[in-house]
Design a protein around this motif. Sequence first.
Motif, PDB file in Angstrom:
ATOM      1  N   GLN A   4      42.654  17.738  33.915  1.00 38.83           N
ATOM      2  CA  GLN A   4      41.386  18.199  34.452  1.00 38.83           C
ATOM      3  C   GLN A   4      40.327  18.092  33.359  1.00 38.83           C
ATOM      4  OE1 GLN A   4      41.444  22.309  35.653  1.00 38.83           O
ATOM      5  NE2 GLN A   4      40.012  21.945  37.313  1.00 38.83           N
ATOM      6  N   ASP A   8      35.063  18.930  35.546  1.00 32.78           N
ATOM      7  CA  ASP A   8      35.787  19.440  36.718  1.00 32.78           C
ATOM      8  C   ASP A   8      35.995  20.947  36.606  1.00 32.78           C
ATOM      9  OD1 ASP A   8      35.972  16.836  37.646  1.00 32.78           O
ATOM     10  OD2 ASP A   8      38.015  16.548  36.878  1.00 32.78           O
ATOM     11  N   ARG A   9      36.341  21.371  35.415  1.00 31.94           N
ATOM     12  CA  ARG A   9      36.545  22.803  35.190  1.00 31.94           C
ATOM     13  C   ARG A   9      35.245  23.577  35.427  1.00 31.94           C
ATOM     14  NH1 ARG A   9      39.160  23.979  29.541  1.00 31.94           N
ATOM     15  NH2 ARG A   9      38.954  26.076  30.361  1.00 31.94           N
ATOM     16  N   GLN A  12      34.652  24.039  39.042  1.00 33.46           N
ATOM     17  CA  GLN A  12      35.569  25.062  39.548  1.00 33.46           C
ATOM     18  C   GLN A  12      35.151  26.466  39.107  1.00 33.46           C
ATOM     19  OE1 GLN A  12      39.620  24.346  38.388  1.00 33.46           O
ATOM     20  NE2 GLN A  12      40.395  26.170  39.432  1.00 33.46           N
ATOM     21  N   ASP A  13      34.643  26.607  37.884  1.00 31.69           N
ATOM     22  CA  ASP A  13      34.300  27.919  37.330  1.00 31.69           C
ATOM     23  C   ASP A  13      32.891  28.389  37.663  1.00 31.69           C
ATOM     24  OD1 ASP A  13      36.805  28.117  36.150  1.00 31.69           O
ATOM     25  OD2 ASP A  13      36.131  27.230  34.264  1.00 31.69           O
ATOM     26  N   PRO A  96      38.880  30.896  36.390  1.00 32.49           N
ATOM     27  CA  PRO A  96      39.819  30.324  37.366  1.00 32.49           C
ATOM     28  C   PRO A  96      40.456  29.011  36.889  1.00 32.49           C
ATOM     29  CG  PRO A  96      37.785  30.992  38.457  1.00 32.49           C
ATOM     30  CD  PRO A  96      37.567  31.165  36.982  1.00 32.49           C
ATOM     31  N   SER A  97      39.704  28.193  36.181  1.00 33.50           N
ATOM     32  CA  SER A  97      40.268  26.920  35.704  1.00 33.50           C
ATOM     33  C   SER A  97      41.350  27.137  34.655  1.00 33.50           C
ATOM     34  CB  SER A  97      39.163  26.021  35.138  1.00 33.50           C
ATOM     35  OG  SER A  97      38.573  26.609  34.001  1.00 33.50           O
ATOM     36  N   ALA A 100      44.465  27.961  36.536  1.00 29.33           N
ATOM     37  CA  ALA A 100      45.012  26.736  37.131  1.00 29.33           C
ATOM     38  C   ALA A 100      45.737  25.915  36.070  1.00 29.33           C
ATOM     39  CB  ALA A 100      43.894  25.913  37.767  1.00 29.33           C
TER      40      ALA A 100
END
Length: 183
Positions: A4, A8-9, A12-13, A96-97, A100
């Motif tokens: 990732q 991308d992180r 997501q965050d 959250p990343s 994951a």
Amino acid sequence: MTAQTYCDRLVQDMPFLTGLGRLSEQQVDRIILQLNRYYPQILSNKDAEKFRNPKVSLRVRLCDLLGHLQRSGERDCQEFYRALYIHAQPLHSCLPSRHALQNSDCTELDSGTAGRELSDRGPVAFLTCLGLAAGLALLVYCCPPDPKVLPGARRVLGFSPVIVDRHVSRFLLAFLTDDLGGL
């Protein structure tokens, strides 16, 4: 599974970071100032002033900053995460990343702090065992060398290291195998 990227992180965050009360005004200002001072190619003075404008709400400024970083590229997003780690470490660990990443096979970006726990016996058991061994060693070596003084005690203490060694070594080995079992 592909790794990732920081961009991308950040996607997501972003909802997590822009949530109410996640980042304070001071933390956002410190992150912006770090990106501006240490990496002026990431945030110019004009951009830093725009993102630090107190007339605009913190959430809007943060959304604009994160959008700017996403458009700027991977390296800029990575530097944002570095600044976030420095200025808001507790929040950084709850992203959250990161959860994951920890749940997947990709652990390159993880700090690797897991697995440094004590066994269930804890340090008190170790200190107790160490104190017992030191106390017995002190008894054996400080016992008077004259065989006329307490001859029975001298014979018992003479054999006690052999007896105690067997029992203490079992306890120490059990303690060590519990600690080494997680490695």
